[in-house]
Design an enzyme around this catalytic site. Sequence first.
Site, mmCIF file in Angstrom:
data_model
loop_
_atom_site.group_PDB
_atom_site.id
_atom_site.type_symbol
_atom_site.label_atom_id
_atom_site.label_comp_id
_atom_site.label_asym_id
_atom_site.label_seq_id
_atom_site.Cartn_x
_atom_site.Cartn_y
_atom_site.Cartn_z
ATOM 1 N N ASP A 48 0.825 -1.195 0.000
ATOM 2 C CA ASP A 48 0.000 0.000 0.000
ATOM 3 C C ASP A 48 0.867 1.256 0.000
ATOM 4 O O ASP A 48 1.645 1.483 0.932
ATOM 5 C CB ASP A 48 -0.889 -0.032 1.250
ATOM 6 N N THR B 229 -0.646 4.681 -4.596
ATOM 7 C CA THR B 229 0.577 4.423 -5.349
ATOM 8 C C THR B 229 0.509 5.146 -6.688
ATOM 9 O O THR B 229 1.469 5.819 -7.097
ATOM 10 C CB THR B 229 0.757 2.912 -5.595
ATOM 11 N N ASP C 28 -8.815 -0.328 2.043
ATOM 12 C CA ASP C 28 -8.865 0.225 0.687
ATOM 13 C C ASP C 28 -10.159 -0.184 -0.004
ATOM 14 O O ASP C 28 -10.852 0.637 -0.607
ATOM 15 C CB ASP C 28 -7.685 -0.275 -0.157
HETATM 16 P P1 ADP Z 1 -2.871 2.071 -5.860
HETATM 17 O O1 ADP Z 1 -2.269 2.328 -4.516
HETATM 18 O O2 ADP Z 1 -2.627 3.194 -6.797
HETATM 19 O O3 ADP Z 1 -4.296 1.635 -5.808
HETATM 20 P P2 ADP Z 1 -2.337 -0.611 -6.678
HETATM 21 O O4 ADP Z 1 -1.091 -1.378 -6.413
HETATM 22 O O5 ADP Z 1 -3.565 -0.992 -5.942
HETATM 23 O O6 ADP Z 1 -2.001 0.894 -6.456
HETATM 24 O O7 ADP Z 1 -2.611 -0.692 -8.248
HETATM 25 C C1 ADP Z 1 -3.705 -0.058 -8.818
HETATM 26 C C2 ADP Z 1 -3.622 -0.168 -10.307
HETATM 27 O O8 ADP Z 1 -3.672 -1.529 -10.694
HETATM 28 C C3 ADP Z 1 -4.825 0.507 -10.960
HETATM 29 O O9 ADP Z 1 -4.393 1.258 -12.067
HETATM 30 C C4 ADP Z 1 -5.681 -0.663 -11.378
HETATM 31 O O10 ADP Z 1 -6.477 -0.368 -12.500
HETATM 32 C C5 ADP Z 1 -4.643 -1.694 -11.702
HETATM 33 N N1 ADP Z 1 -5.158 -3.060 -11.681
HETATM 34 C C6 ADP Z 1 -5.847 -3.698 -10.726
HETATM 35 N N2 ADP Z 1 -6.156 -4.969 -11.095
HETATM 36 C C7 ADP Z 1 -5.626 -5.130 -12.322
HETATM 37 C C8 ADP Z 1 -5.577 -6.211 -13.270
HETATM 38 N N3 ADP Z 1 -6.132 -7.381 -12.998
HETATM 39 N N4 ADP Z 1 -4.924 -6.009 -14.418
HETATM 40 C C9 ADP Z 1 -4.338 -4.833 -14.676
HETATM 41 N N5 ADP Z 1 -4.345 -3.777 -13.856
HETATM 42 C C10 ADP Z 1 -4.980 -3.914 -12.704
HETATM 43 MG MG MG Z 2 -5.123 -0.057 -4.965
#
Ligand code: ADP
Ligand code: MG
Length: 556
Positions: free
Chosen positions: A68, A102, A397
């Site tokens: 996170d 992130t 989250d």
């Molecule tokens: P944040 O702290 O920004 O939420 P995350 O590590 O949770 O960071 O990543 C979020 C990103 O991952 C978003 O852009 C989301 O659309 C993308 N995401 C989530 N699941 C998938 C998936 N199965 N395939 C591709 N991208 C994904």
């Molecule tokens: Mg996220």
Amino acid sequence: MASIQTTANGTPVLILREGSKENKGREAQRNNIMAAKLIAEIVKTSLGPRGMDKMLVDNLGDVTITNDGATILKEIDVQHPAAKMMVEVAKSVDNEVGDGTTSSVVFAGALLEKAEELINKDVHPSVIVDGYNAAAEQALKLLQKIAIEVDVSDKDMLMKIARTSMDSKLVSDDSPHLGAIVVDAARMVAEKKEGGTKVDLDNIKVEKKAGGSMGDTKLIKGIVLDKEVVHAGMPRRIENAKIALINAALEIEKTEMSAEIRISDPQQMQMFLEEENRMLKSMVDKIKSSGATVALCQKGIDDIAQHYLAKAGVLAVRRVKESDMTKMALATGARMVNNLDDLTAKDLGSAQLVEERKVETDKWVFIEGCKNPKSVTILIRGGSQRVVDEADRSLHDALMVMKDVLEKPAIVAGGGAPEAYIANELRQWSSSQEGRAQLAVQKFADALDSIPLNLAENAGMDPIDTMTELRAKQSKGQKWTGVDARNTQVADMYKQNVLEPAAIKQQIIKSATEVASMILRIDDVIAASKSRMPAGPPGGMGGMGGMPGMGGMGME
Ligand code: ADP
Ligand code: MG
């Protein structure tokens, strides 16, 4: 340094106190940008479903394992003022929408990196800032254009959204199970108000206990108290419970002043004790006559009162936290009483079952099966403390994401699709901008590409091939094309059921643009001399303490 200025006739004027550090112009900008970029560098490998986790060790040796963004940045000790500003972005996004931390830091870092390229080409920072702000405004419009209204009663849809949020976390394997819990919990506490739905996440109590497995995580339609039943003689299980919430001590009040009673005769002693007994018994009688079978007390319960309660077959818990009492009232429909004399049958709440259960080595009281509870509990289980801690953060989250979408029911697909779409549109739109602002808009679009790009990189996909394919499909108008990191392909992310609230994307664009502009506008950093420099590099405001290898990033 430049702390001494001279007037027209050559008299020196001391402006800054001795030992202050000043860092001007290009130099200051470059330092700030570098510090901010480094922060983005740290978190970018943890973006997306194939992102890595970070192991953070604090100065007491406690270990946190997390993915996170907000948590990573909270735990590391950042000293450089521009780096601190980046940490603030993550915090503000976390507070506003709860997810996307992130991404916002990665995007802000990319905005600054691209700005640096323009600064090197002698584009003035204020031109860049103007261009960025115009681009952000346009980006928000484009986002609104593609956002899809959803029906909040569509559980299937909510489930996909919750799962997307958890898919990028340690808990992703259990996301079907946890997703259902999150959706149900959020829907139960959601209240229809004038002008829309309101979700108060304070009404979802999250308890965690290491042990068992993530699959044992449960949603309880009621409250779990990490307290045991006070007396061994009391029942451990009561069905169709009638619950009294008492905010008064079931004890004989001690006097405020220190008083002394002299007893000269054993008879008097006996009478004194009997009187005490009688008072406590009458308290218990009041509870009993209200019809309560469970008594939850915010204050203490005297041993003798416990005995009488046990005899009356009442299950009692003492010293319940105030916050739990409030939640209990919402869950069971009980009304809290401050004075036992006021307690009537009408004040009692109800639950299908109140039971003391063993959770690992502790005994906890479960109040469950409440009808229409406006407050519920999620009990997180998992292999170890670190696992339940990370699950707790991921559930936070996901719950925030539910709140976002229930309150503002508009979504977009994820996987970098909206970012790629907006970038594409912005590039075309940039020609409508005048002069050098055009360059800034194009850079803004390039910075947006950092999201799909990093998702691809973290998934081990070839960044160039991926981005080429992505752009080609986007230009053909396939707006939900993004990076399907799970199956390492470029795909329609809407069809892949990767869905996110539009509110998060909106917040990411706003917050990242804001911080990048703020950092770019600074051309002078003046730091007071520090009387004491704890660990860390010498030289006022240099460096980022606590991070090896970054000590020299100061401004000497
Ligand atoms: P944040 O702290 O920004 O939420 P995350 O590590 O949770 O960071 O990543 C979020 C990103 O991952 C978003 O852009 C989301 O659309 C993308 N995401 C989530 N699941 C998938 C998936 N199965 N395939 C591709 N991208 C994904
Ligand atoms: Mg996220």
